[in-house]
Design an enzyme around this catalytic site. Sequence first.
Site, mmCIF file in Angstrom:
data_model
loop_
_atom_site.group_PDB
_atom_site.id
_atom_site.type_symbol
_atom_site.label_atom_id
_atom_site.label_comp_id
_atom_site.label_asym_id
_atom_site.label_seq_id
_atom_site.Cartn_x
_atom_site.Cartn_y
_atom_site.Cartn_z
ATOM 1 N N LYS B 180 54.088 4.837 34.012
ATOM 2 C CA LYS B 180 54.484 4.629 35.614
ATOM 3 C C LYS B 180 52.925 4.904 36.004
ATOM 4 C CE LYS B 180 55.337 7.728 38.601
ATOM 5 N NZ LYS B 180 54.731 7.367 39.967
ATOM 6 N N GLU B 254 47.176 16.915 32.083
ATOM 7 C CA GLU B 254 45.847 16.946 32.549
ATOM 8 C C GLU B 254 45.911 17.235 34.005
ATOM 9 O OE1 GLU B 254 42.990 17.326 31.109
ATOM 10 O OE2 GLU B 254 43.393 15.661 29.611
ATOM 11 N N CYS B 288 39.698 15.482 39.607
ATOM 12 C CA CYS B 288 40.342 16.905 39.073
ATOM 13 C C CYS B 288 39.398 17.693 38.424
ATOM 14 C CB CYS B 288 41.467 16.824 37.838
ATOM 15 S SG CYS B 288 40.830 15.336 36.638
ATOM 16 N N GLU B 385 42.466 23.684 45.389
ATOM 17 C CA GLU B 385 41.965 22.370 45.058
ATOM 18 C C GLU B 385 42.308 21.427 46.268
ATOM 19 O OE1 GLU B 385 44.036 19.864 42.094
ATOM 20 O OE2 GLU B 385 41.990 18.968 41.122
#
Lengths: 320, 477, 293
Positions: B180, B254, B288, B385
């Site tokens: 997806k 991840e 990331c 983040e």
Amino acid sequence: MPTTATDYSDVTGSEASLRRFLHGLPGVDQVGAEARAAALGTRSIKTTAKAQALDLAIRMVDLTTLEGQDTHGKVRALASKAMRPDPADPTCPAVAAVCVYPDMVATVKQTLGSSGVNVAAVATAFPSGRAALDIKLADTRDAVEAGADEIDMVIDRGAFLSGHYLRVFEEIVAVREACARPGGDDAHLKVIFETGELQTLDNVRRVSWLAMMAGAHFIKTSTGKVQPAATLPVTLVMLEAVRDFREATGQMVGVKPAGGIRTAKDAIKYLVMVNEVAGPDWLDPAWFRFGASTLLNELLMQRTKMTTGRYSGPDYFTLD
Amino acid sequence: MDFTYAPAPESRSIVDLKASYGLFISGQFVDGHGSSFKTISPATEEVLAEVAEADDADVDAAVKAARRAHTRVWSRMPGSERAKYLYRIARIIQERSRELAVLESLDNGKPIKESRDVDVPVVAAHFFYYAGWADKLEHAGFGTTPLGVAGQVIPWNFPLLMLAWKVAPALACGNTVVLKPAETTPLTALLFAEICQQADLPPGVVNIVTGAGGTGQAIVAHPDVDKVAFTGSTEVGKAIARAVAGTGKKVTLELGGKAANIVFDDAPIDQAVEGIVNGIFFNQGHVCCAGSRLLVQESVADELLERLKRRMGTLRVGDPLDKNTDVGAINSAAQLQRIRELSDVGEAEGAGRWSPPCELPDRGFWFPPTIFTGVSQAHRIAREEIFGPVLSVLTFRTPSEAVEKANNTPYGLSAGVWTEKGSLILHMAGALKAGVVWANTFNKFDPTSPFGGYKESGQGREGGRHGLAAYLKGGDL
Amino acid sequence: MARDTTRIDVRKTYKLFIGGAFPRSESGYSYVVNDAKGKFVANAALASRKDARDAVVAARKAAGGWAGRTAYNRAQILYRVAELVEDRRPQFLLAVQQSEGLSAAKAGDVLDAAIDRLVWYAGWADKLTQVVGNANPVAGPFFNLSTPEPTGVVAVLAPQESSLLGLVSVVAPVVVTGNTAVVVSSYDRPLPAVTFAEVLATSDVPGGVINVLTGSAATVGPWLASHMDVNAIDLTGIAGDTALATDLEVAAADNLKRVRRAPAAEPDWTLTPGLDTMTDFVEIKTVWHPMGV
């Protein structure tokens, strides 16, 4: 003494302090510098910007012939081309200078007259620089007396590589003094590093500072006689050096990559780098030059392509 | 002289966008049973296409197709034959690289220079690399038995690259996949489906179902999925870890990061500046492993910041399809909102905010490259983040303080170290709790090099020989 | 042999092993440990959640130093543990016989295997990096190396049946790579674990590297699984209890611990272990550096 040196007189006072200073400059990571240069090389310059860039590049060319077979006829022809690179197009600008050996200076000077195109002479036992200081200075004075507007000297790479920085420094200072004219109309001094022999970018940064502290008006990559000659990463480091030097002293020093720049696309990559690294103040023939011979015709062909919309060919431009 | 670069737009005409896209199941594009959603260009808010939203039944159909393909075809096929399909895919990606790059920049908002020079070439390289493993698994040390059907859910920041990281090793090991793509960036995955058709990949080996969170949950929860691979937020990663608890499904995660980029006073300073810029402004900071915390030694902090600001002044923000754009559009309105919120918090908490003067387009989602100075570990912008072009600058005095600050986070994905002293680099590389340590460089990726995080940045590694472990039975690193 | 009826023997108090010391349970609780035939052997300390908390603190404190030892040094220290277990054969034999109800011969086999297992794992200390690390040939001028590093503090729910061989088979692989461990021993068979802790105390293993809690995995396990300063958990000790295992996996997700899942049944510990016993508790770290002049 040149005024620039006064700011660094404590640095250049002894071999030890000069070494400490040069080795205290930030290191240059080769891979990172090459990546940055390559990234700048991917800028895409189109339309009006490209037309401007091509004309600017032409105005920055030091049209060069440095051959054993050079004759007065040859350099006269080259000087004519320097003034009117594209005889078919009066809007085409003249180049910055014609660069020759000292014995050709008078001839070139005579041809150029008051065109505004400068005469540059390589001196100091070009290209190897392997001669006694007296001879180098005599070589320089000879060119200056013959009317050279600019002197392209070579540094003593052997001395630099063996760590005798002060000797290199003092030689540059001495040559700059030899560039003086009684009337005060001193010849400008370009200092050639022959970066292909210095090999590392750390050396390029150090020698750039050394030359700037010694009073160089321009710092120049190469003689054109050693491979590799000018490269984008070497020029990047030199542009960073002049940028940082201005930050430190308020004084601008010019940069001249020489040798190996053959295509208009290459020239534009250099201009992009000048613009983004040193800044737009350097986008001027007074502060940036290309040492080249074949580059000029490539620039002219591209220029014609921009105005006519079709590709041109070498037959339509003069060889010299 | 004013040397302004004229616009140099990459042509869109190479991309043949359809008005609507279905799901790719068992080698065919089919209509979904669910509703549909629009994917837009974040640079202009223009609607690019309508995309099907897969519901549970669609996901079930995709998993069944993958299971069939696994049992009947893919797991039985010799590795050497699987390899050739992957090589084929790699070649088609190279052949259609321009098209993929343009489509990626359109749908994602990233600069064409990055999709063209980084994303797509690395995608092709990834397929090329893992193609070669398909018939050499017995030498890799993780056995040769595939897991079965892999359910893969990928993010919007590197749509095609994350697809490659997931699909290439899975297929090489003999698994089939249901993937997806993110709801804001489905288009290159659908073009990849077309590439699978061009490569004559057996039907069902790769299935692509578009949709949002619900579709992803359906994949993760599907009882016939043997493996879940996810790249995205730590929050969703934890939810996935909970969802698969007790099921025995193998998981690779991840997730997020808050990487420290540590600059010592003897750093190669100009390259460090480039590394900082690349570390936080590459891909608009939607990375990331972005170097979102700059830790700079106090003795060079002022000089470095001055250089950094000067360099930021040359960044060109704007049209992602312009070849001279350095920083493109923020991927979505929601992401822009989050970046704005956290930046406002940074300001409210007393950090100094600075952006170079830059004109942002009127339409679309934009945020200027921004740095915050005077940030301390306690600031939210130093801990959370942001996933945008926002850098927090902190200082340190000694190597041990740098290590402490760098490790003082629940994340542990990446870190950067800048110094000319080799022994210091090796010391720092050992002390940093991060899966990837870039020394005197940053944001480098390669198919041969494993990538993945410590702590809450994820589990498992992708890339390299280690990346095979995630797709083989009994293969633990 | 006739027993000297005039002398009352001195019984041992079985305590926890935390940070190199032997505290009683913070809770003050203990529980009765019987031998395999149901006969009272001893009272063991019943570890509480606070003991688990203390053990995690001790393990975290020891983590940096232990990971920082050279692999050669960790190998020597683990080998030394094997030497000390061998040295205490009679005591371990008795503990295993009592705990597992084995004949002397069978208990001897188990002990041999446990010692050999320690030696086997000791040898891995300076080899795992070579076997699971990689030099990566990236497409650019970069040196690129991937190496395994300890993940940090690992909670280990030790097997319930195999009280010594099983114990060393789950503890040694965790610490040999540089992790520190908080071990919850077999509930019914804790005595070999306590004796093992006593060996550790006299060995060169630094305090805090291996912490041993006697008590219930079902009680202490959830606290370790949800502890935000624990990096990984081995659920082997709750083999077969899928409901508890699921709960602990869910709890472990709070900080994304690495989880070695509970097997359906306790493994056959006599088999040579796979590398996964170690690699489940390492992080692959990849370092990039440019190559230039």
